[in-house]
Design an enzyme around this catalytic site. Sequence first.
Site, PDB file in Angstrom:
ATOM      1  CE  LYS A  12      -4.788   0.697   0.245  1.00 29.76           C
ATOM      2  NZ  LYS A  12      -5.436   0.197  -1.071  1.00 29.76           N
ATOM      3  CB  THR A  59      -2.958  -3.340  -1.016  1.00 31.12           C
ATOM      4  OG1 THR A  59      -4.555  -3.492  -1.305  1.00 31.12           O
ATOM      5  CG2 THR A  59      -2.427  -3.957  -1.704  1.00 31.12           C
ATOM      6  CG  ASP A  60      -9.000  -2.198   3.063  1.00 27.25           C
ATOM      7  OD1 ASP A  60      -8.573  -0.557   2.775  1.00 27.25           O
ATOM      8  OD2 ASP A  60      -9.367  -2.570   4.164  1.00 27.25           O
ATOM      9  CG  PHE A 161      31.753  26.706 -12.306  1.00 24.76           C
ATOM     10  CD1 PHE A 161      32.426  25.135 -11.837  1.00 24.76           C
ATOM     11  CD2 PHE A 161      31.416  26.353 -13.714  1.00 24.76           C
ATOM     12  CE1 PHE A 161      32.512  24.228 -12.734  1.00 24.76           C
ATOM     13  CE2 PHE A 161      31.078  24.840 -14.779  1.00 24.76           C
ATOM     14  CZ  PHE A 161      32.251  24.113 -13.476  1.00 24.76           C
ATOM     15  NE  ARG A 178      28.642  28.826  -9.297  1.00 20.59           N
ATOM     16  CZ  ARG A 178      28.469  28.040  -9.908  1.00 20.59           C
ATOM     17  NH1 ARG A 178      27.797  27.642 -11.058  1.00 20.59           N
ATOM     18  NH2 ARG A 178      28.641  26.847  -9.103  1.00 20.59           N
ATOM     19  CB  VAL A 229      27.506  22.531  -7.160  1.00 20.47           C
ATOM     20  CG1 VAL A 229      26.310  21.829  -6.069  1.00 20.47           C
ATOM     21  CG2 VAL A 229      26.928  23.602  -7.624  1.00 20.47           C
ATOM     22  CD  GLN A 230      30.628  18.925  -9.646  1.00 25.63           C
ATOM     23  OE1 GLN A 230      30.540  20.447  -9.515  1.00 25.63           O
ATOM     24  NE2 GLN A 230      30.923  19.021 -10.903  1.00 25.63           N
ATOM     25  CG  ASN A 256      24.791  25.093 -10.025  1.00 28.86           C
ATOM     26  OD1 ASN A 256      23.847  26.409 -10.295  1.00 28.86           O
ATOM     27  ND2 ASN A 256      25.562  24.892 -10.672  1.00 28.86           N
ATOM     28  CG  HIS A 258      21.945  26.815 -14.354  1.00 24.79           C
ATOM     29  ND1 HIS A 258      23.240  27.154 -14.052  1.00 24.79           N
ATOM     30  CD2 HIS A 258      21.353  26.214 -14.722  1.00 24.79           C
ATOM     31  CE1 HIS A 258      23.245  25.848 -14.293  1.00 24.79           C
ATOM     32  NE2 HIS A 258      22.869  25.388 -15.121  1.00 24.79           N
TER      33      HIS A 258
END
Length: 306
Positions: A12, A59-60, A161, A178, A229-230, A256, A258
């Site tokens: 579920k 599933t109920d 960057f 940036r 970012v890395q 990222n 932008h």
Amino acid sequence: MSSRLSAARYGKDNVRVYKVHRNPETGEQTVVEMTVCVLLEGEIDESYTKADNSVIVATDSIKNSIYILAKQHPVTPPELFGSILASHFIQKYPHIHATHATVVTHRWARMDIDGKPHPHSFVKNGEETRTVQVDATEGVGIDIKTGIRGLTVLKSTNSQFWGFLRDEYTTLPETWDRVLSTDVAADWQWKRLRDLEDVRANVPKFDSTWTAARDITLKTFAEDNSASVQNTMYKMADEILAYQPLVETVEYSLPNKHYFEIDLSWHKDLKNTGENAEVYAPQTNPNGLIKCTVDRSSPGQVKGKL
């Protein structure tokens, strides 16, 4: 044609659960809202291959079990509740040998009214959620992965960057300043726990580590003069591993988002680029997507595509 069933699980999904805890002494109430998914594995092949429904836990019934277990047990931390759910189905049904429980906790924060926390009123802080994936396997143990989703952050400077590979396909200019924005998706995998009692013994670590991981993410994002970012995400993961020895791996996935400068020089030589940039155009797509997994197996080594 010869065929076989190679894998099967069912259950579920999207079970919405809200629980309130009332403190009769103080009048304070605490609320938890979750979205839960439970999937079962085991000796269920014949329900697929031979139309034998006798092996199916409806599933109920799974949904009802989630509600009942939420009433009978704590739902915080979600790592514990997910382990309670996963253990229940293995113990209740002899032919079920593995359970996969996903618990997504929606973030409600207590309101401050006139400078004081209100006893029973809350505000939803955006779309941020705390996610937990619990996989319990009979005779093996309980694997838990905790995560953060929907935490949107932005800083207007201290992101660079430059020095990246340039060739005949490159048009992106280098930048030493940036806008940096992303939707944080972070996960940390706990070492395998033996059973539900082992999970209970480690309960205090789950909340403290989630808080620390969130704080580390925000602090590193804000304070790091990001080379990329890395590199920033690696620093985040490394700090989480240093904080909690029971965490084996940390994963980040950061789009990222932008924000492009707009050249307005065509209008009366209006300067709006470089150090004069103030008005930007937020971009929806395409966007960069940076991922990594950091573990303890090889110090300083990052796995995954950057």
